[in-house]
Design an enzyme around this catalytic site. Structure first.
Site, PDB file in Angstrom:
ATOM      1  N   HIS A  47      -1.680   6.369  -3.834  1.00 45.14           N
ATOM      2  CA  HIS A  47      -3.155   6.367  -3.961  1.00 45.14           C
ATOM      3  C   HIS A  47      -3.801   7.469  -3.121  1.00 45.14           C
ATOM      4  O   HIS A  47      -3.182   8.479  -2.863  1.00 45.14           O
ATOM      5  CB  HIS A  47      -3.705   4.978  -3.642  1.00 45.14           C
ATOM      6  CG  HIS A  47      -2.913   3.903  -4.341  1.00 45.14           C
ATOM      7  ND1 HIS A  47      -3.104   3.584  -5.661  1.00 45.14           N
ATOM      8  CD2 HIS A  47      -1.882   3.117  -3.900  1.00 45.14           C
ATOM      9  CE1 HIS A  47      -2.227   2.633  -6.015  1.00 45.14           C
ATOM     10  NE2 HIS A  47      -1.479   2.334  -4.960  1.00 45.14           N
ATOM     11  N   GLU A  73      -5.264  -0.054   0.857  1.00 47.22           N
ATOM     12  CA  GLU A  73      -3.871   0.392   0.741  1.00 47.22           C
ATOM     13  C   GLU A  73      -3.702   1.874   1.082  1.00 47.22           C
ATOM     14  O   GLU A  73      -2.770   2.250   1.787  1.00 47.22           O
ATOM     15  CB  GLU A  73      -3.378   0.136  -0.695  1.00 47.22           C
ATOM     16  CG  GLU A  73      -1.951   0.621  -0.921  1.00 47.22           C
ATOM     17  CD  GLU A  73      -1.441   0.343  -2.333  1.00 47.22           C
ATOM     18  OE1 GLU A  73      -2.218  -0.200  -3.150  1.00 47.22           O
ATOM     19  OE2 GLU A  73      -0.281   0.667  -2.621  1.00 47.22           O
ATOM     20  N   HIS A  75       3.907   1.978  -0.719  1.00 41.55           N
ATOM     21  CA  HIS A  75       2.761   1.200  -1.201  1.00 41.55           C
ATOM     22  C   HIS A  75       2.674  -0.119  -0.464  1.00 41.55           C
ATOM     23  O   HIS A  75       3.629  -0.532   0.205  1.00 41.55           O
ATOM     24  CB  HIS A  75       2.914   0.908  -2.703  1.00 41.55           C
ATOM     25  CG  HIS A  75       2.758   2.121  -3.561  1.00 41.55           C
ATOM     26  ND1 HIS A  75       1.654   2.364  -4.333  1.00 41.55           N
ATOM     27  CD2 HIS A  75       3.592   3.187  -3.742  1.00 41.55           C
ATOM     28  CE1 HIS A  75       1.810   3.516  -4.976  1.00 41.55           C
ATOM     29  NE2 HIS A  75       2.977   4.035  -4.633  1.00 41.55           N
ATOM     30  N   GLU A  89       7.094  -1.662  -1.614  1.00 43.55           N
ATOM     31  CA  GLU A  89       5.880  -2.474  -1.410  1.00 43.55           C
ATOM     32  C   GLU A  89       6.085  -3.228  -0.104  1.00 43.55           C
ATOM     33  O   GLU A  89       6.794  -4.243  -0.064  1.00 43.55           O
ATOM     34  CB  GLU A  89       5.685  -3.457  -2.575  1.00 43.55           C
ATOM     35  CG  GLU A  89       5.496  -2.809  -3.942  1.00 43.55           C
ATOM     36  CD  GLU A  89       4.055  -2.391  -4.237  1.00 43.55           C
ATOM     37  OE1 GLU A  89       3.204  -2.433  -3.309  1.00 43.55           O
ATOM     38  OE2 GLU A  89       3.777  -2.005  -5.390  1.00 43.55           O
TER      39      GLU A  89
HETATM   40 ZN   LIG Z   1       0.058   0.973  -4.668  1.00 44.85          ZN
END
Ligand SMILES: [Zn+2]
Length: 497
Positions: A329, A343, A396, A462
């Site tokens: 992102h 995030e 992430h 993640e």
């Molecule tokens: Zn992400």
């Protein structure tokens, strides 16, 4: 049947053995020993099985010997050291091993006595002495002995690091090293020599405090390699002249002897001389190693000069590897948000921490973004291709509508090198769960763009759920972010093992 089993068992064991061998990276050769005599002799043994000519210098006065590296290289022989009064026995033995027929002594009888000349002649060796009234004159006479050159190098005659950093390059190209006086200027005899040779370029090693601006202005076509420290000067020279080398010499920048005797071998191997502290590679030198891609190292000196820690670092599995760290992102795309966190901010912070750990292990890191900017997914993949990267790690944090969802998961894709990607994912997942004390949601396959389209082993991590109160607390904490980064780093290291 039994034989077949035995054979395949043997093959299996053999491949295990090979795997073990391959996993212990051995990027370094240490030419060490008890003292500088040992180092010079080990350098000599590494470089020469025989040598017609040996250059001999005093063991603790660098003044006369500073310019001697290129002379030794030109004669295709090592530079050895002796005490002043009599030929040091170990050095004598080495001269005999080399079956040398000529010895060139640099410096006057105070540095290397007439006794030594007699001793050498007694060994049926012809001896030539290059001396002068000052170290500057010795350097001029060494230059004349080497013969006319189109380029010359100038360095501080009263401090050794800059002369020794440039010595491998000067030697390899046949350029003499000329020295400044204690005012950091050139003697008129040196200027006259440069003039009479119609020199077309003058390379200056060191900043204006070592070789004055006055010198810079008075020599033909000057090019200066300076820096804020001796370490930086050595890095700048490596960056200028040894970009295409795969190996480097590494030595303690505080002592002259190892760098002096090692410079001739470095020239032979077309390697730069990088100066370091015994237990620290300064930033510019580290960047030089990473950016020039040096992956083989010759360490000059014992563990007191260059510590075993440094050797281990140079031996590391990540040396020479290029790793893409991809913070998800950014910019207009905040990624997941929750519990007052975004995030894009968390993953950039963790990625920077991963970056610094990887660089410290001498890996080359490509960050797909360093700031809060938006980067398209295809551009992230292209960064990896452009860098010909070895690994791609996308970072992430997770989110779900149900706030009770929590834990860590790592994704891979089978499009290109699925098995390697899965192995990398498993290593990272294992470390992350351990470090973050999160719920282990496991390693999974998915078609996320960056891992589907990267051709090298690639994973998408993640770390935890921003939408879960407990996980989010960890994601907000600097110490947990560091733990996450350490875990990702360790996972990468374990993958290489
Ligand atoms: Zn992400």
């Amino acid at each position: 049947m039994k034989k077949k089993i035995l054979t395949s068992l043997f093959v299996l064991m053999l491949s295990l053995f090979v795997a073990v061998q391959a996993s212990a990276a051995n990027n370094t050769t240490r030419l060490g020993g008890q003292d500088r005599f040992d180092v010079s002799i080990n350098v000599s043994k590494e470089g020469w099985s025989t040598a017609n000519t040996v250059v001999l210098a005093n063991w603790d006065a660098f003044g006369d010997a500073l310019a001697a590296g290129p002379l030794a290289y030109k004669n295709n022989g090592p530079l050895l050291l002796t005490k002043a009064d009599s030929l040091t026995p170990r050095t004598k033995k080495e001269i005999q091993r080399l079956k040398a027929k000529n010895v060139i002594i640099v410096g006057g009888p105070i540095s290397v006595s007439e006794n030594i000349v007699k001793e050498l002649r007694g060994m049926n060796i012809s001896v030539k002495r290059i001396s002068g009234n000052s170290r500057m004159e010795v350097a001029n006479n060494i230059a004349k002995e080497m013969g006319k050159a189109s380029r010359v190098v100038i360095a501080d005659g009263f401090n050794f690091p800059d002369a020794l950093s440039i010595a491998p390059w000067a030697a390899r190209n046949g350029y003499p090293i000329l020295l400044t006086n204690n005012k950091h200027n050139l003697e008129s005899s040196t200027l006259n020599l440069i003039k009479s040779w119609n020199v077309t370029q003058t390379v200056i090693s060191g900043g204006p405090l070592s070789v004055s601006d006055q010198v810079y202005k008075s020599v033909p076509n000057p090019k200066r390699y300076g820096g804020n420290s001796r370490y930086e000067v050595s890095a700048n020279i490596a960056n200028a002249y040894f970009k295409n080398s795969s190996q480097a010499f590494v030595t303690n920048g505080q002592v002259f002897a190892d760098a002096l005797t090692g410079s001739v071998l470095a020239a032979k191997k077309n390697a730069p001389m990088l100066l370091i502290q015994p237990n620290n590679i300064t930033g510019t030198v580290q960047n030089s190693i990473i950016n020039n891609g040096y992956s083989k190292f010759t360490i000059l000196g014992g563990p007191v000069s260059v510590s075993n820690n440094i050797q281990n670092k140079l031996n590391g599995d990540l040396v020479g590897q290029t790793i893409v760290v991809d913070p998800g992102h950014g910019g207009k795309d905040p990624g997941a948000v929750g519990n007052s966190l975004a995030e894009k901010e968390i993953v950039l912070d963790v990625s920077k921490r991963v970056n610094s750990k990887l660089k410290d292990s001498l890996a080359k890191v490509v960050m797909t973004r360093n700031t809060d900017t938006f980067v398209e997914l295809p551009d992230r993949v292209k960064e990896g291709e452009k860098a010909n990267a070895d690994l791609f790690v996308s970072i992430h944090v997770n989110s779900f509508t149900d706030p009770s969802a929590n834990g860590t998961e790592t994704y891979y894709n089978s499009q290109y090198v699925g098995a390697e990607s899965k192995a990398l994912a498993q290593e990272i997942q294992k470390e992350l769960v351990k470090a973050m004390k999160t719920n282990d949601r496991g390693v999974k396959e998915a078609g996320f763009y960056v891992i589907k389209n990267s051709k090298m082993p690639s994973v998408l991590v993640e770390i935890a759920f921003i939408s879960n109160t407990n996980d989010a607390k960890k994601l907000a904490s600097a110490s947990y972010r560091q733990k996450a980064a350490d875990a990702i780093y360790t996972g990468i290291v374990n993958y290489y093992k």
